[in-house]
Design an enzyme around this catalytic site. Sequence first.
Site, mmCIF file in Angstrom:
data_model
loop_
_atom_site.group_PDB
_atom_site.id
_atom_site.type_symbol
_atom_site.label_atom_id
_atom_site.label_comp_id
_atom_site.label_asym_id
_atom_site.label_seq_id
_atom_site.Cartn_x
_atom_site.Cartn_y
_atom_site.Cartn_z
ATOM 1 N N GLU A 183 0.708 -1.279 0.067
ATOM 2 C CA GLU A 183 0.314 -0.156 -0.045
ATOM 3 C C GLU A 183 0.722 1.700 -0.230
ATOM 4 O OE1 GLU A 183 -2.371 -0.413 3.820
ATOM 5 O OE2 GLU A 183 -4.327 -1.433 2.149
ATOM 6 N N GLU A 251 -6.423 -6.830 -1.381
ATOM 7 C CA GLU A 251 -7.437 -7.491 -0.026
ATOM 8 C C GLU A 251 -8.591 -6.529 -0.351
ATOM 9 O OE1 GLU A 251 -5.686 -4.643 2.939
ATOM 10 O OE2 GLU A 251 -3.654 -6.022 2.700
#
Length: 826
Positions: A183, A251
């Site tokens: 991320e 995710e």
Amino acid sequence: MASFKFLALAVILCTTTFNLSADAADVSYDARALTIDGQRRIIISGSIHYPRSTPEMWPSLIKKAKEGGLNAIETYVFWNAHEPLYRQYDFSGNLDLLRFLKVIQDEGLYAILRIGPYVCAEWNYGGFPVWLNNIPDMTFRTQNDAFMYQMKNFTTVIVDKVKEAKLFASEGGPIILAQIENEYGNVIGSYGNDGKSYMYWCANFAETLGIGVPWIMCQESDAPLSMINTCNGWYCDQFSPNQNSPKMWTENWSGWYKNWGGKDPHRTPEDLAFAVARFFQYGGTLQNYYMYHGGTNFGRTAGGPYITTSYDYDAPLDEYGNLNQPKWGHLKKLHSLIMSMEKILTYGTATSKDYGGMMSSTVFEYNGTRVCFLGNANNRDAIRIDFEGKSYTTPAWSVSILPDCANVVYNTAEVNTQTSVMAKKLPVEAAPKRHYDLEWLWRSEHIEHLKTSVENSGPLKGVTYANQLLDQKLVANDTSDYLWYMTSVDVNEDDPIWGEEVTVSVQCDCHILHVFFNGKHIGSKWVTNGQYNFLFEKSAKLKLGTNTLSLLSVTVGLQNYGAYFDKAKNGILGPVKLVAPNSLEKDLTSNKWAYKVGLNGMERRLQEVDPKNKRQWHPNVPFDRMFVWYKTTFKTPKGEDSVVLDLLGLGKGTAWVNGQDIGRYWPSFEADNNGCVSFCDYRGAYTGSKCLTNCGKSSQRWYHVPRSFLNDEDNTLVLFEEFGGNPTFISVQTVTMKSAFAHAYEGNSLELSCQGRVISKVKFASFGNGTYGSLVKGSCNSPNSLSVVKKACLGKESCSIDASERTFGHIACDAPMKNLAVEVEC
């Protein structure tokens, strides 16, 4: 208006099997999908973090994931767990990464290894070891030589271990993808050009490792060409990769995490299924649930700050490994259907049409075979459309799947899976008592304070000194939540601040602060609003001569997210002052300070099962007293149900069972009374604050004790109680399935299971025109409903009932579709 006509899912859905041989596999990708040995594949994965469960739980968790329709398991790798101290590695117990990967392989599933080594994950310090801060010129996650050297070392250690075990698919193992960083796109802008340079360095370094499978970077929109950039979030149907790579969702947040003082978050199975179906409707080919099993933050692994010990996440498998129904079952049916269409979804030509009002259709066609999706993203209204000569109504915020482009087999808003009601209760052998007859012993925790002036105290065991206030991370090195800051001040009658009282003023970048003046506790303060910076002010009695000040700073998980989170202040950095009533001050910030890490009881290993400590414990336990150790023994509950401790009545502290740290507890921290719902409308975009429960109650009352932590008979429970509480309210309980209810439309099978227990009673049964989703009879129902269900289900662990007039007899209901509703006790 044409109604849904659901086909019996059994006609379409098959058990998905995956054959992973020991032969090396060629894993690559094109713009459409990941390819394994030349075949494009749909990957439906779920996150299971090995340190959040135990090796004894892994086979069951992974088997249930496979039974739920997954063909891959994803996990992070946790740097600070594996290298807690510089170059001291730990791969034992629930940190045995290779064993975990081999269990995945033994079950015939693929694996996705997200090395990072930054993980976020609501894990302490985002997975980074705190000792990194002791290296000069260190800044995390940027073009920084010190950081990149350490990151390179740890990543290489992991890759070499996995290679040696031949666990990459290129060597015959299950790992088909690996991830570097995590991320980073969310924070890269804060690091400027150094951030972009670091990101490219990560990619180039990863390529040198030669693992033989593709690398991914999640949430990195401008990832280098050698990396596959992927999506994280609640919804990723509109995500587009930045290059000629497949559409991957690393995710899909199946629920949300919880904070101390927070409420219980829930994401409905309807919304989660909608997100998944819509992703595949719009060309997705790999999606991973974060989490599929959340588990438990044992020990001090919870991050945040203020992440609870439970990491249940409202995942398809609950914290203890039980099926979270109906979420698990509703998704299982979707997975089976998606996998049955794998060839068409990965090789077919997709044609979409927009009908307005957020309604769309997508047709996939391959070699004369077609599958169709009807998607309604309107969050209020069902929409009817004419599609290929027939009329279809799609409920709001749902996707209908038509594997033959004629009949709706699955709609994400129509849940035909049982709801399981789980209960925590006393073991049978303990009933009808409220709890075991626990006999408690206790001893007090030593309060650290200087016996003389700090200038004259001399070297003391375990104590370090500095002429300034230091960041808690640098001193404690993450070996304990607790750090004592101690100093002294000499006062005579001529001192301007001399008087009967002064105010002790402490500016604290703390989570929790306990203040002692001249050996007496004068007050405590802790964060309740998410702002980890506060001013403590309390009056204290001053005396002539030497006055001692002891400040105990307590962490509750280190920050795990955000740009430069490694630079976040932690502990007592001042100013620290004594303020007289006349407003004159004595600033102690630059005093000589003595530092001691940890608690005296932990130094003496009171938490361990050690007969040598028997004489140090006392009967007649005190209640509501701070800084107390408690100890008792309890019997192992019979059976195989999960075991929990009900710690309601305690304040805050840590619990150990047979020397195993089951985590921080804080049952006295209650959620506020605002924002909870009794019914959650699945329609509309989900956030972690949308569907909350447990208002006004303890944010975590029950604490998981894995059965592998327990002995055959007697067990030792040790508590360190920091705030004060009453241990006699504690009980040992088991988690069991209490009841279940389910609904099925006519033409489908209604399936019920008590998950290892037997169905003992049928409380309700109705086949007729009752409102779908309710347990209330409609205007007309089969009189045979109850007897048919009893015959099919009573005394069995599971049963399946055909919801049709063939089973229940003809009834003259004027309704477009009848349904069956059943409730049973286990």
